[in-house]
Design a protein around this motif. Structure first.
Motif, PDB file in Angstrom:
ATOM      1  N   THR A  85       0.857  -1.364  -0.019  1.00 21.05           N
ATOM      2  CA  THR A  85       0.045   0.039  -0.007  1.00 21.05           C
ATOM      3  C   THR A  85       0.902   1.214   0.046  1.00 21.05           C
ATOM      4  O   THR A  85       0.671   2.168  -0.824  1.00 21.05           O
ATOM      5  CB  THR A  85      -1.076  -0.023   1.073  1.00 21.05           C
ATOM      6  OG1 THR A  85      -1.888  -1.143   1.255  1.00 21.05           O
ATOM      7  CG2 THR A  85      -1.877   1.265   1.130  1.00 21.05           C
ATOM      8  N   SER A  92      -3.221  -4.850  -1.744  1.00 20.37           N
ATOM      9  CA  SER A  92      -3.331  -3.540  -0.928  1.00 20.37           C
ATOM     10  C   SER A  92      -4.270  -3.513   0.260  1.00 20.37           C
ATOM     11  O   SER A  92      -5.103  -4.715   0.323  1.00 20.37           O
ATOM     12  CB  SER A  92      -3.596  -2.231  -1.932  1.00 20.37           C
ATOM     13  OG  SER A  92      -4.979  -2.441  -2.336  1.00 20.37           O
ATOM     14  N   ILE A 133      -4.162   6.622   5.571  1.00 19.02           N
ATOM     15  CA  ILE A 133      -4.475   7.461   4.601  1.00 19.02           C
ATOM     16  C   ILE A 133      -4.541   8.999   5.264  1.00 19.02           C
ATOM     17  O   ILE A 133      -3.887  10.008   4.755  1.00 19.02           O
ATOM     18  CB  ILE A 133      -5.472   7.194   3.634  1.00 19.02           C
ATOM     19  CG1 ILE A 133      -5.362   6.150   3.044  1.00 19.02           C
ATOM     20  CG2 ILE A 133      -6.040   8.544   2.908  1.00 19.02           C
ATOM     21  CD1 ILE A 133      -6.658   5.711   2.021  1.00 19.02           C
ATOM     22  N   SER A 164      -6.923  -2.291   0.195  1.00 20.15           N
ATOM     23  CA  SER A 164      -8.429  -1.964  -0.300  1.00 20.15           C
ATOM     24  C   SER A 164      -8.722  -3.386  -0.827  1.00 20.15           C
ATOM     25  O   SER A 164      -9.865  -3.595  -0.463  1.00 20.15           O
ATOM     26  CB  SER A 164      -8.403  -1.102  -1.302  1.00 20.15           C
ATOM     27  OG  SER A 164      -7.953   0.244  -0.760  1.00 20.15           O
ATOM     28  N   LYS A 192      -5.336   4.264  -1.645  1.00 21.36           N
ATOM     29  CA  LYS A 192      -6.394   3.314  -1.732  1.00 21.36           C
ATOM     30  C   LYS A 192      -6.637   2.686  -3.067  1.00 21.36           C
ATOM     31  O   LYS A 192      -7.713   2.406  -3.409  1.00 21.36           O
ATOM     32  CB  LYS A 192      -7.691   4.398  -1.446  1.00 21.36           C
ATOM     33  CG  LYS A 192      -7.812   5.505  -2.391  1.00 21.36           C
ATOM     34  CD  LYS A 192      -8.960   6.518  -2.164  1.00 21.36           C
ATOM     35  CE  LYS A 192      -9.403   7.383  -3.294  1.00 21.36           C
ATOM     36  NZ  LYS A 192      -9.820   6.748  -4.380  1.00 21.36           N
ATOM     37  N   GLY A 233     -10.596  -1.698   7.123  1.00 15.41           N
ATOM     38  CA  GLY A 233     -11.163  -0.469   6.451  1.00 15.41           C
ATOM     39  C   GLY A 233     -10.773   0.857   7.470  1.00 15.41           C
ATOM     40  O   GLY A 233     -10.299   1.875   6.925  1.00 15.41           O
ATOM     41  N   THR A 261      -7.097   1.429   7.052  1.00 17.75           N
ATOM     42  CA  THR A 261      -6.961   2.312   5.915  1.00 17.75           C
ATOM     43  C   THR A 261      -7.102   3.505   6.010  1.00 17.75           C
ATOM     44  O   THR A 261      -6.417   4.259   5.626  1.00 17.75           O
ATOM     45  CB  THR A 261      -7.902   1.479   4.729  1.00 17.75           C
ATOM     46  OG1 THR A 261      -7.324   0.025   4.665  1.00 17.75           O
ATOM     47  CG2 THR A 261      -7.588   2.101   3.370  1.00 17.75           C
TER      48      THR A 261
END
Length: 301
Positions: free
Chosen positions: A82, A255, A284, A257, A236, A277, A280
């Motif tokens: 990622t 990744s 981010i 996602s 993402k 999630g 992630t």
């Protein structure tokens, strides 16, 4: 109350929006809450359950999904991939996009056509772009292997190579969105006053010094926009991975996602997928906000 204060209050009232006009925001706020806040908080709630994503029955498991995530043997590889997709795509898109912008900002023939060609991939669906490049890189009958077979007997299975497929995905993502970075940099270059360059030429500044002391500092707002957008898009990344490798072999090119998608739909483990999630989202947010704060400080006031 003095006449001056009365005049000020009257002026403020006249400048304020009527109540009915402010109510026009309500539909947009409702849609924002329904499609952003509700799914977000629902995802947090689901991450503390063992819900399978389909049945109405589930039970609370506390922090078990997060403990499982920390002990997952594949999570390190997935986070590394990622970061490569995010940071690698950002680096290449900005360097190549800036190069194209500087080149196509010059008075050259057919620069409008070249700008269009560079930007054209950005309007294609990422999934379709991934499949286009899949037919180029695929092992059996791929265009690249057709060329390689002219010089050797065996084709190369590049998409199944764990050391290469992550960088191939990064390349495809970079290729597709170079045009957006180029357009943003072109806008930044065209907003720089020519007086600065004329003054630098009178002082005998070389092209490299003009770029370092004029172009680069004046482009910082464009750099900030491009870096933050590219980071968010790369971190993402989903469509291109699915089209090229589907995350394989194993977890070699997954990744966060695609791992979340696989666990939710293939393993029917919505609780663990929601925990991924949330990871992630945190990853981010931390990286993009840190980059935004750092780059904003570098901008010329």
């Amino acid at each position: 109350m003095t006449a001056k204060k009365k005049y000020t209050l009257k002026k403020r009232k006249s400048m304020g929006s009527p109540v009915w006009l402010n109510l026009m925001y309500v539909p947009a706020l409702l849609l924002f809450c329904v499609f952003i806040f509700y799914p977000f908080f629902t995802g947090i709630k689901i991450s503390f359950t063992n819900w399978d994503g389909y049945s109405q029955a589930f039970s609370w498991v506390g922090m078990e999904n997060y403990k499982r995530m920390l002990s997952d043997p594949n999570i390190g590889t997935v986070i590394k991939n990622t970061l490569i997709y995010g940071v690698g795509s950002t680096l290449f898109q900005n360097l190549i996009g800036l190069f194209y912008a500087i080149l196509l900002n010059q008075s050259i023939k057919a620069r409008g056509i070249v700008r269009t060609i560079v930007y054209l991939p950005a309007i294609i669906s990422p999934l379709i772009m991934g499949y286009i490049w899949y037919f180029f890189f695929q092992f059996d009958g791929g265009a690249l292997n057709d060329i390689i077979l002219l010089f050797q007997d065996k084709p190369l299975n590049l998409l199944a190579n764990p050391e290469l497929n992550v960088w191939i995905i990064t390349f495809v993502n970079t290729f597709q969105f170079i045009g957006i970075a180029m357009v943003i940099y072109l806008a930044g270059l065209q907003s720089i006053p020519t007086d600065f360059y004329e003054a630098a030429e009178l002082d005998g500044a070389s092209p490299s010094k003009k770029f370092r002391y004029i172009t680069l500092p004046m482009l910082m707002p464009s750099i900030t926009i491009n870096v933050v957008l590219n980071l968010i898009g790369g971190l993402k990344l989903f469509d291109v991975i699915v089209a090229l490798t589907n995350g394989g072999p194993g977890y070699a090119s997954q990744s966060l996602s695609t791992m979340m998608y696989k666990i939710y739909f293939a393993s029917q483990d919505a609780g663990y997928a929601s925990a991924l999630g949330n990871l992630t989202f945190v990853l981010i947010s931390l990286i993009s906000i840190t980059a935004l704060i750092y780059l904003r400080k570098k901008e010329i006031a």
